[in-house]
Scaffold this active site. Structure first.
Site, PDB file in Angstrom:
ATOM      1  CB  THR A 192      -0.948   0.021   1.215  1.00 53.71           C
ATOM      2  OG1 THR A 192      -1.917  -1.033   1.072  1.00 53.71           O
ATOM      3  CG2 THR A 192      -1.687   1.343   1.328  1.00 53.71           C
ATOM      4  CG  PHE A 194       0.324   4.601   3.847  1.00 59.47           C
ATOM      5  CD1 PHE A 194      -0.786   4.658   4.664  1.00 59.47           C
ATOM      6  CD2 PHE A 194       0.888   3.349   3.583  1.00 59.47           C
ATOM      7  CE1 PHE A 194      -1.348   3.513   5.214  1.00 59.47           C
ATOM      8  CE2 PHE A 194       0.337   2.195   4.123  1.00 59.47           C
ATOM      9  CZ  PHE A 194      -0.786   2.275   4.940  1.00 59.47           C
TER      10      PHE A 194
END
Length: 299
Positions: A192, A194
Site C-alpha cells: 500500500t 501512503f
C-alpha cells in the site's frame, strides 16, 4: 471518538492525550490502534506520536485544527487499487502532500478462540478485497467494517463464536484475539502506498528523484486529454499515474488525478505543466515530494 468499539476507546483516549502534549510531533491516521495506517505512521517516523481518528476526514481535520502536525493516508494498494479518494479529500482540506511511504501489508485472520469454526470475517473493504481468494476457498462470508483494527476490537468484545476479523497481527495482541491464519492476502507483493499530508507545501531537495501530484479538468472539446498529455511526452516527463473521476452530476467535463516524476522548477516539468494548463479549465498542484521508491525501471 465514541464511534470506536468500547474496548478500543481507552487506548484511543490515551493516545489522543499524549498527542495533545506535542501536537507538532503527532501523525493522525484513520483507524483504531493497531490498524495498518497506525503501523505505517510508526514505520515512517518511529519517534512520532500517533493520533487515531475514526475517518479520513477526521484525520485531515486533526491537521487543519492543529491537533496533529500531519496525517498519513493510504491512497492505493497493489492488489485492490484505490483506497482513499485523495482527489476529493485533499482539495477540500487545503493540505499538501509532503511525502510518500510504501508498506508491505500482511493480513491475519483472528478470532476469540484458536479452534473456532469461522463463518464470517469482518474487516475494512480493502482488506476483504485483498483476501478474497482465501475467504472464498474457506467459505467465509466477508463483512465490511470501518477499519481492520476496529474490526478486531469489535470481534473481541462480542461473543459470536463463528466471527473472525482480518487485521494486522499486532491487532490480535492488542485486543486479545487468537491468530487463526497468517499472511492470508492473495499475493505476497501486497503493498500500500501512503501519503503524508501537512498544512504547508514542501520543496523537495534537488539531489534526489521527486514526484509531483496534481488534479486537472480538461476542456470539454474533442481530443482535449490527448492534447493535454502531449506536453509530458514531448518533454520527456514520466507520468506514473493517471486516473479519471467525476464531480457533481453534470458529467460535462472529466477530471483527472495524476502523478509525474519531477517537480516544478525543472524546465521540462514547467513546460509540460504550461502546455497542460493551456488545454484545461483548471490545474491544481497537490504537492511535490521525494520519491520513496523508484518508478522508472532501468533498461
Amino acid at each position: 471518538m465514541n464511534s470506536f468499539p468500547q474496548n478500543a476507546l481507552g487506548m484511543v483516549q490515551k493516545m489522543t492525550e499524549t498527542a495533545a502534549e506535542a501536537p507538532a510531533q503527532a501523525i493522525a491516521f484513520q483507524g483504531a490502534p493497531g490498524a495498518n495506517s497506525h503501523l505505517a505512521a510508526m514505520e515512517y517516523a518511529p519517534d512520532c506520536l500517533t493520533l487515531p481518528c475514526f475517518s479520513f476526514e477526521d484525520a485531515l481535520d486533526a491537521v487543519k485544527t492543529g491537533a496533529a502536525g500531519s496525517a498519513i493516508i493510504p491512497i492505493e494498494n497493489s492488489l485492490h487499487g484505490r483506497v482513499a479518494d485523495i482527489h476529493f479529500l485533499l482539495p477540500e482540506s487545503g493540505l499538501h502532500i509532503v511525502a510518500e511511504h510504501f508498506m508491505r501489508i500482511r493480513h491475519c485472520l483472528m478470532a476469540k478462540s484458536a479452534d473456532a469454526k469461522i463463518k464470517t470475517a469482518m474487516s475494512h473493504p480493502q482488506a476483504l478485497g485483498q483476501c478474497r481468494h482465501y475467504l472464498r476457498a474457506h467459505d467465509i462470508i466477508p463483512v465490511a467494517y470501518a477499519d481492520t483494527a476496529a474490526a478486531a476490537a469489535y470481534v473481541a468484545q462480542h461473543d459470536d463464536p463463528h466471527a473472525a476479523a482480518i487485521a494486522p497481527p499486532l491487532a490480535a495482541q492488542i485486543y486479545g484475539l487468537q491468530p487463526i491464519a497468517n499472511a492470508i492476502e492473495d499475493e505476497d507483493h501486497n503493498m500500500t502506498r501512503f501519503v503524508l499530508l501537512a498544512p504547508e507545501a514542501t520543496v523537495p531537495e534537488a539531489n534526489g528523484p521527486t514526484m509531483t501530484t496534481f488534479i486537472f479538468e480538461v476542456k470539454n472539446v474533442p481530443a482535449a486529454l490527448y492534447k493535454a498529455m502531449g506536453g509530458f511526452a514531448t518533454n520527456g516527463v514520466n507520468m506514473t499515474k493517471l486516473e479519471s473521476y467525476q464531480e457533481g452530476s453534470s458529467f460535462s467535463a472529466s477530471k483527472f488525478y495524476a502523478d509525474i516524476e519531477g517537480a516544478p522548477g525543472d524546465p521540462a516539468v514547467d513546460r509540460a505543466l504550461e502546455e497542460l494548463d493551456f488545454h484545461c479549465n483548471s490545474v491544481r498542484l497537490l504537492g511535490s515530494y521525494r520519491q520513496a521508491r523508484p518508478r522508472t525501471m532501468a533498461g
